[in-house]
Design an enzyme around this catalytic site. Structure first.
Site, PDB file in Angstrom:
ATOM      1  N   GLY A  82      42.522  43.251  36.660  1.00  0.00           N
ATOM      2  CA  GLY A  82      42.930  44.506  36.021  1.00  0.00           C
ATOM      3  C   GLY A  82      43.351  45.432  37.128  1.00  0.00           C
ATOM      4  O   GLY A  82      42.563  46.213  37.616  1.00  0.00           O
ATOM      5  N   GLN A 116      40.300  39.602  41.746  1.00  0.00           N
ATOM      6  CA  GLN A 116      38.846  39.610  41.985  1.00  0.00           C
ATOM      7  C   GLN A 116      38.591  39.734  43.501  1.00  0.00           C
ATOM      8  O   GLN A 116      39.449  40.209  44.215  1.00  0.00           O
ATOM      9  CB  GLN A 116      38.161  38.357  41.398  1.00  0.00           C
ATOM     10  CG  GLN A 116      38.269  38.233  39.893  1.00  0.00           C
ATOM     11  CD  GLN A 116      39.549  37.562  39.436  1.00  0.00           C
ATOM     12  OE1 GLN A 116      39.921  36.540  39.960  1.00  0.00           O
ATOM     13  NE2 GLN A 116      40.212  38.131  38.466  1.00  0.00           N
ATOM     14  N   LYS A 170      43.202  46.502  45.145  1.00  0.00           N
ATOM     15  CA  LYS A 170      44.221  45.598  45.695  1.00  0.00           C
ATOM     16  C   LYS A 170      45.603  45.883  45.121  1.00  0.00           C
ATOM     17  O   LYS A 170      46.604  45.852  45.831  1.00  0.00           O
ATOM     18  CB  LYS A 170      43.867  44.132  45.370  1.00  0.00           C
ATOM     19  CG  LYS A 170      42.583  43.662  45.947  1.00  0.00           C
ATOM     20  CD  LYS A 170      42.206  42.297  45.414  1.00  0.00           C
ATOM     21  CE  LYS A 170      41.825  42.275  43.949  1.00  0.00           C
ATOM     22  NZ  LYS A 170      40.594  42.983  43.593  1.00  0.00           N
TER      23      LYS A 170
END
Ligand code: GDP
Length: 397
Positions: free
Chosen positions: A43, A214, A19
């Site tokens: 991350g 996420q 992403k």
């Protein structure tokens, strides 16, 4: 209110879809990139001019001039991690503090939240990243948490110590953590940054890009509970985390790998094991950027992806890491069956992303999901991607 368009980048799998890279690619078209949920468990790995940068708290728009990076109310923020990250970006010659703006409704992660994940074994089972995120959200929902707004209150430090003691007393036999100098330095950094009312600040811009962390299958409601994260990773989180109305949602860019990965425990119907898994881990560099843990690997699960597309209202897909599969004679995708007995379609593999068989794979995915595959990422670097389906009447390229 001027805000007429909020485009959104969401992960459609179990996170780590790439992403950050897509946000970076789109960011220059927007005055603001806004994180709406999650904490330093994100991350987002970017390769900028050959240099690897991992962003945990700072939105992935930070490499663009004239783009504000907003941390929304739905986020839990670790001041120490933010400080480290800001210093790291400064060392690269950037001026992150000129671009960062914080929503007053975001909540703080205290050292005691991180500590809680080490004294209780629960997090281990679920596969949390042990960054204190779950406990900080739990305190938020228990109405004990500390919103950013309170850092200016005269009794702020008393409130921090009160919450610290509340938790340390629950585990009297464990050595309590320190409220470190780094924490207070992080608070000082936050005091120097603009802290705003989200519902007043964001609407002054015409558009924004919302950045998810996420993935959909880890959403606290829609994901594979209890193996989920503590926030809404789906489109619902955008509205709540940024205080924006549904009418302004424009494009919903869903990001998926050409295969699947998952960190930690929980159901993973298309998982592969042994040599097959090792091959994907090695070729795809499937090691968590926050935890260093090897990711579980499997085939693309189109059944799970169809669910993610549906609940998020995805309008455009971006496919990442298809280059990792180069060289395989065949590639499998799940098209049906149950979670315990998935049914696969076997498609012809590809040697390079130029080949017809790769384009057939893309069309297969597109037809199954009934959403255009808009972007294709061809490698880890910033430049490695292209737009396959031209945009229709929108201002992104
Ligand atoms: P995020 O959290 O969704 O931004 O994803 P991560 O940063 O955790 O993981 C994605 C990883 O894949 C990063 O190391 C990226 O550099 C890398 N990556 C992204 N797109 C591609 C791609 O198309 N091909 C390859 N080989 N790597 C990619």
């Amino acid at each position: 209110m001027r805000l007429s368009r909020a485009d959104v980048v969401l992960g459609l799998q179990w996170g780590d879809e790439g992403k950050g890279k897509i946000v970076d690619a789109l960011a220059a078209h927007y005055p603001v990139v806004a994180r709406f949920q999650g904490g330093p468990n994100a991350g987002h790995t970017l390769y900028i001019n050959g240099q690897k940068v991992v962003l945990h708290q700072v939105p992935s728009g930070i490499f663009h001039e004239g783009v504000y990076c907003f941390i929304g109310d739905g986020v839990v923020l670790d001041p120490e991690v933010l400080l480290t990250e800001v210093r790291g970006l400064q060392a690269l010659g950037l001026s992150p503090t000129e671009k960062l703006v914080i929503g007053k409704g975001a909540h703080l992660i205290l050292p005691v939240h991180r500590w809680l994940e080490t004294v209780s074994a629960e997090g281990e089972k679920i596969g949390t990243t042990r960054r204190g995120i779950g406990p900080a959200y739990a305190d938020r929902y228990a109405r004990r948490g500390i919103p950013i707004e309170w850092i200016d209150a005269s009794d702020f430090s008393e409130r921090v110590y009160a919450l610290h003691e509340y938790h340390t007393k629950r585990f009297p036999h464990a050595p309590p953590p320190e409220i470190s100098a780094g924490f207070w330095e992080g608070i000082e950094l936050l005091r120097r940054l603009p802290r705003v009312s989200t519902s007043e600040w964001l609407p002054q811009f015409e558009s924004l890009l919302a950045e998810g962390s996420q993935g959909t299958m880890l959403d606290i409601y829609a994901g594979t509970y209890p193996y989920v994260t503590s926030s809404h990773t789906t489109i619902a989180g955008v509205l709540a985390g940024l205080s924006i109305p549904p009418q302004v949602i424009g494009e919903v860019f869903g990001v998926t790998k050409a295969y699947a990965t998952r960190v930690g425990e929980g159901p993973f119907p298309t998982e592969v094991f042994g040599e097959e898994a090792q091959w994907l881990q090695l070729r795809g560099n499937e090691r968590g950027s926050t935890t260093g843990r090897l990711r579980r690997c499997g085939w693309l699960d189109l059944v799970a992806l169809r669910y993610a597309v549906q609940i998020n209202g995805v309008t455009r897909l971006t496919l990442t890491k298809a280059d990792v599969l180069c060289g395989l004679p065949t590639v499998k995708v799940r098209v049906g069956g149950s979670d315990t007995a998935p049914q696969y379609e076997t498609l012809q593999g590809w040697q390079s992303l130029e080949e017809e068989s790769f384009h057939d794979f893309v069309k297969f995915v597109e037809n199954f999901l009934n959403v255009p595959v808009w972007g294709i990422s061809t490698g880890p670097s910033r430049e490695d991607w292209y737009v396959r389906t031209p945009s229709h009447g929108t201002h992104v390229s």
